[in-house]
Design a protein around this motif. Sequence first.
Motif, PDB file in Angstrom:
ATOM      1  N   PRO A   2      -8.071  33.574  57.780  1.00 17.08           N
ATOM      2  CA  PRO A   2      -7.926  32.128  57.892  1.00 17.08           C
ATOM      3  C   PRO A   2      -6.491  31.665  57.586  1.00 17.08           C
ATOM      4  O   PRO A   2      -6.146  31.520  56.423  1.00 17.08           O
ATOM      5  CB  PRO A   2      -8.890  31.608  56.831  1.00 17.08           C
ATOM      6  CG  PRO A   2      -8.867  32.663  55.742  1.00 17.08           C
ATOM      7  CD  PRO A   2      -8.438  33.955  56.398  1.00 17.08           C
ATOM      8  N   PRO A   3      -5.663  31.393  58.572  1.00 19.73           N
ATOM      9  CA  PRO A   3      -5.841  31.594  60.011  1.00 19.73           C
ATOM     10  C   PRO A   3      -5.384  32.995  60.409  1.00 19.73           C
ATOM     11  O   PRO A   3      -4.996  33.788  59.554  1.00 19.73           O
ATOM     12  CB  PRO A   3      -4.921  30.527  60.604  1.00 19.73           C
ATOM     13  CG  PRO A   3      -3.801  30.418  59.613  1.00 19.73           C
ATOM     14  CD  PRO A   3      -4.433  30.659  58.263  1.00 19.73           C
ATOM     15  N   GLU A  35     -11.435  34.703  62.949  1.00 22.05           N
ATOM     16  CA  GLU A  35     -10.301  33.906  62.479  1.00 22.05           C
ATOM     17  C   GLU A  35     -10.544  32.440  62.780  1.00 22.05           C
ATOM     18  O   GLU A  35     -11.318  32.074  63.670  1.00 22.05           O
ATOM     19  CB  GLU A  35      -8.993  34.376  63.088  1.00 22.05           C
ATOM     20  CG  GLU A  35      -8.886  34.354  64.590  1.00 22.05           C
ATOM     21  CD  GLU A  35      -7.524  34.926  65.033  1.00 22.05           C
ATOM     22  OE1 GLU A  35      -6.557  34.159  65.086  1.00 22.05           O
ATOM     23  OE2 GLU A  35      -7.466  36.142  65.327  1.00 22.05           O
ATOM     24  N   THR A  36      -9.857  31.607  62.006  1.00 21.82           N
ATOM     25  CA  THR A  36     -10.026  30.164  62.136  1.00 21.82           C
ATOM     26  C   THR A  36      -8.664  29.487  62.252  1.00 21.82           C
ATOM     27  O   THR A  36      -7.635  30.153  62.331  1.00 21.82           O
ATOM     28  CB  THR A  36     -10.830  29.601  60.947  1.00 21.82           C
ATOM     29  OG1 THR A  36     -11.128  28.217  61.188  1.00 21.82           O
ATOM     30  CG2 THR A  36     -10.072  29.718  59.639  1.00 21.82           C
ATOM     31  N   GLY A  37      -8.672  28.136  62.269  1.00 25.67           N
ATOM     32  CA  GLY A  37      -7.468  27.397  62.607  1.00 25.67           C
ATOM     33  C   GLY A  37      -6.540  27.053  61.479  1.00 25.67           C
ATOM     34  O   GLY A  37      -5.410  26.597  61.730  1.00 25.67           O
ATOM     35  N   THR A  38      -6.968  27.239  60.234  1.00 22.96           N
ATOM     36  CA  THR A  38      -6.094  26.900  59.121  1.00 22.96           C
ATOM     37  C   THR A  38      -6.588  27.587  57.854  1.00 22.96           C
ATOM     38  O   THR A  38      -7.707  28.112  57.806  1.00 22.96           O
ATOM     39  CB  THR A  38      -6.047  25.373  58.894  1.00 22.96           C
ATOM     40  OG1 THR A  38      -4.968  25.036  57.997  1.00 22.96           O
ATOM     41  CG2 THR A  38      -7.347  24.847  58.296  1.00 22.96           C
ATOM     42  N   LEU A  51     -13.912  24.286  59.757  1.00 22.02           N
ATOM     43  CA  LEU A  51     -13.168  25.500  60.074  1.00 22.02           C
ATOM     44  C   LEU A  51     -13.681  26.086  61.383  1.00 22.02           C
ATOM     45  O   LEU A  51     -14.611  26.905  61.397  1.00 22.02           O
ATOM     46  CB  LEU A  51     -13.306  26.519  58.934  1.00 22.02           C
ATOM     47  CG  LEU A  51     -12.645  26.147  57.603  1.00 22.02           C
ATOM     48  CD1 LEU A  51     -13.061  27.112  56.501  1.00 22.02           C
ATOM     49  CD2 LEU A  51     -11.126  26.121  57.737  1.00 22.02           C
ATOM     50  N   THR A  80     -14.159  28.569  64.074  1.00 20.83           N
ATOM     51  CA  THR A  80     -14.002  30.005  63.883  1.00 20.83           C
ATOM     52  C   THR A  80     -14.437  30.785  65.121  1.00 20.83           C
ATOM     53  O   THR A  80     -15.514  30.556  65.672  1.00 20.83           O
ATOM     54  CB  THR A  80     -14.831  30.458  62.657  1.00 20.83           C
ATOM     55  OG1 THR A  80     -14.377  29.747  61.495  1.00 20.83           O
ATOM     56  CG2 THR A  80     -14.702  31.954  62.428  1.00 20.83           C
ATOM     57  N   ASN A 116      -5.120  27.600  65.757  1.00 17.59           N
ATOM     58  CA  ASN A 116      -4.164  27.718  64.658  1.00 17.59           C
ATOM     59  C   ASN A 116      -3.192  26.535  64.637  1.00 17.59           C
ATOM     60  O   ASN A 116      -2.429  26.331  65.580  1.00 17.59           O
ATOM     61  CB  ASN A 116      -3.403  29.035  64.784  1.00 17.59           C
ATOM     62  CG  ASN A 116      -2.627  29.389  63.537  1.00 17.59           C
ATOM     63  OD1 ASN A 116      -2.490  28.586  62.621  1.00 17.59           O
ATOM     64  ND2 ASN A 116      -2.109  30.608  63.495  1.00 17.59           N
TER      65      ASN A 116
END
Length: 364
Positions: A105-106, A131-134, A156, A158, A194
């Motif tokens: 993350p991320p 994985e995620t955006g932040t 989040l 994902t 991200n």
Amino acid sequence: MRIAVLGGGNGSFAAAGDLAMADHEVRLWRRDKDEVAAQRAAGSKIVVRDFNGRHEVTLALVTDDIAAAVRGAELILCPTPATAQADIAMALSGHLVDGQVVFLPPGTFGSLLLAKAAWDRGNRADVAFAETGTLPWLTRKHGPFEAAITVRAKRLPTGVFPLKCKEHALAVISRAFPGAIEDCGDALSGALMNAGPIIHPPLIVMNAGPIEHFERWDIHKEGTQGSIRRVTDALDAERIAVRKGYGYGGPHFPLAHHYATEGEQWMYGRGSHDRLTDSGDWRERIVLTEHRYMREDLRLGLSFLVSVAELAGVATPLAFSFLAIGGAICGEDFLAGGRTLASLGLGHLARDELQTLLREGFDG
């Protein structure tokens, strides 16, 4: 739940402390043997400061042995900068086992980097990578064993690799982040959420003068002016165009929502930008040629965006321009030396072949 947290920076300390506060069994792996010894001598503790005060927690394990950290862990959390992922991939690849979930993350498409490292090593364990955006926390370390958390993420989005493992992966990750995890499809969709490569390059390049002049500078306060925000929105429009070019639907989490006080809630919720600037923790010294905003978000993040945009046939002139300027600042060719599909060993794939890989994995 037994969770392994990898790394010793801001995000890793916030992760270890916050998840231990939630009564998970947390093991922290750090590469620095001296730092590990010092933290063990201090009782393997982490102090978390948030709006509710000071919280001291004891971790189940602090170690420089990654095998010990991840043994038996259901979730392996890697909130390190993308610049550390290649080394971590090599250290981790031989120790993954069936059923584990690795969450970045991320990620900057680091989910594929870690998965490919394990595959290339001959590890055929059934592992999901996501994985995620932040980062799930707006956070800064305030001491050797202390992290201040200003905001916790509310949403989040994902993505999971391979996509066929999505149900299991999201269920495991949701136990660590209840109510926050949102399904956004495959790992490339997650990587294209991200926010770092969108928010940070304009802020550091367009504030290069004051950053180098003043001892400390808050790019999120004095550095976020109307002209810069307009550029940020235009760069974000390129990211969203790439998402649409691959057929990903909304929500696209436009960065403009981070600054808005009404409308759709962004990843950190409403009012998070003001809390970030009010904290004073982001008034910091930034060495342009060394800081992770340049080395991670610009050099790796934007080179990745440009690379996948080219495969989708989407123009990204602003991303390309920031890569050129950032490279000039550092005296490097960021596009040639950054993170691309080619550098990840995926450059030979056509778009449909990449999307098949994202769904089925390397053995699909």
